[in-house]
Design a protein around this motif. Structure first.
Motif, PDB file in Angstrom:
ATOM      1  N   ALA A 287       0.396  -1.559  -0.096  1.00  0.00           N
ATOM      2  CA  ALA A 287       0.106  -0.108   0.079  1.00  0.00           C
ATOM      3  C   ALA A 287       0.813   1.347   0.059  1.00  0.00           C
ATOM      4  N   ILE A 288       2.390   1.330   0.221  1.00  0.00           N
ATOM      5  CA  ILE A 288       3.249   2.198   0.775  1.00  0.00           C
ATOM      6  C   ILE A 288       3.355   2.719  -0.656  1.00  0.00           C
ATOM      7  N   ASP A 289       3.778   1.498  -1.250  1.00  0.00           N
ATOM      8  CA  ASP A 289       4.214   1.172  -2.729  1.00  0.00           C
ATOM      9  C   ASP A 289       2.785   2.326  -3.636  1.00  0.00           C
ATOM     10  N   ALA A 290       2.140   1.963  -3.598  1.00  0.00           N
ATOM     11  CA  ALA A 290       0.990   2.578  -4.615  1.00  0.00           C
ATOM     12  C   ALA A 290       0.653   3.723  -3.777  1.00  0.00           C
ATOM     13  N   LEU A 291       0.917   4.059  -2.712  1.00  0.00           N
ATOM     14  CA  LEU A 291      -0.002   5.569  -2.590  1.00  0.00           C
ATOM     15  C   LEU A 291       1.202   6.372  -3.012  1.00  0.00           C
ATOM     16  N   LEU A 292       2.637   5.825  -2.943  1.00  0.00           N
ATOM     17  CA  LEU A 292       3.618   7.154  -3.664  1.00  0.00           C
ATOM     18  C   LEU A 292       3.842   6.766  -4.556  1.00  0.00           C
ATOM     19  N   ARG A 293       3.027   6.196  -5.948  1.00  0.00           N
ATOM     20  CA  ARG A 293       3.461   6.040  -7.140  1.00  0.00           C
ATOM     21  C   ARG A 293       2.165   6.597  -7.779  1.00  0.00           C
ATOM     22  N   ASP A 294       0.890   6.635  -7.268  1.00  0.00           N
ATOM     23  CA  ASP A 294      -0.296   7.905  -7.365  1.00  0.00           C
ATOM     24  C   ASP A 294      -0.006   9.243  -6.504  1.00  0.00           C
ATOM     25  N   ALA A 295       0.893   9.471  -5.169  1.00  0.00           N
ATOM     26  CA  ALA A 295       1.102  10.644  -5.351  1.00  0.00           C
ATOM     27  C   ALA A 295       2.367  11.709  -5.971  1.00  0.00           C
TER      28      ALA A 295
END
Length: 159
Positions: A17-25
């Protein structure tokens, strides 16, 4: 309606989820590559998240500076795009700044002075630092009223 939870340490289950959040942000994978490299090198000292239900809406990472020994570096800091502008990023960073001040743990960040300054970091405290990055965008917390004169050396992952 769901409300974000209290800031807490990241768990192994949070890493995807951290990886996905960083990609989105950030609109790409550079920050994901950074945290993976910091973890692999053993430089990571802590990761925090803001939970929301089964997911997360905010995160930050702290890594050990190469020099000065004992100093930490804050990067990256991210809030999910749909949750930006609501004070969650400032809440995370302000809590970290309060901890750094209370424990006298120097934490350096490279970023927007207006944002990090409102959360407790100081451009003035960083004024005498030398860095491979722009000192005008370098802020510091956790040194009391001191304005140290030291050279910053970041972990190799910052390249």
């Amino acid at each position: 309606m769901q409300f974000p939870g209290f800031i807490r340490p990241a768990s192994a289950a949070d890493l995807p989820a951290i990886d996905a959040l960083l990609r989105d942000a950030f609109g790409g994978g550079a920050e994901v590559a950074l945290i993976h490299a910091l973890r692999k090198a053993g430089a990571m000292r802590g990761e925090q998240v803001i939970p929301l239900g089964d997911g997360i809406i905010g995160t930050y990472a702290l890594s050990a500076m190469v020099a000065p020994v004992g100093w930490l570096c804050l990067a990256p800091v991210a809030v999910a795009p749909d949750w930006q502008g609501r004070g969650h990023g400032r809440r995370m960073v302000a809590q970290l700044a309060a901890w750094a001040d209370q424990t006298a743990t120097p934490v350096v960040v490279l970023g927007a002075p207006a944002f990090y300054g409102k959360a407790g970091f100081s451009s003035a405290a960083a004024a005498r630092l030398t860095s491979p990055y722009p000192v005008a965008q370098t802020l510091l917390v956790g040194v009391g009223g001191a304005v140290p004169q030291v050279a910053l050396r970041y972990p190799a992952a910052f390249g």
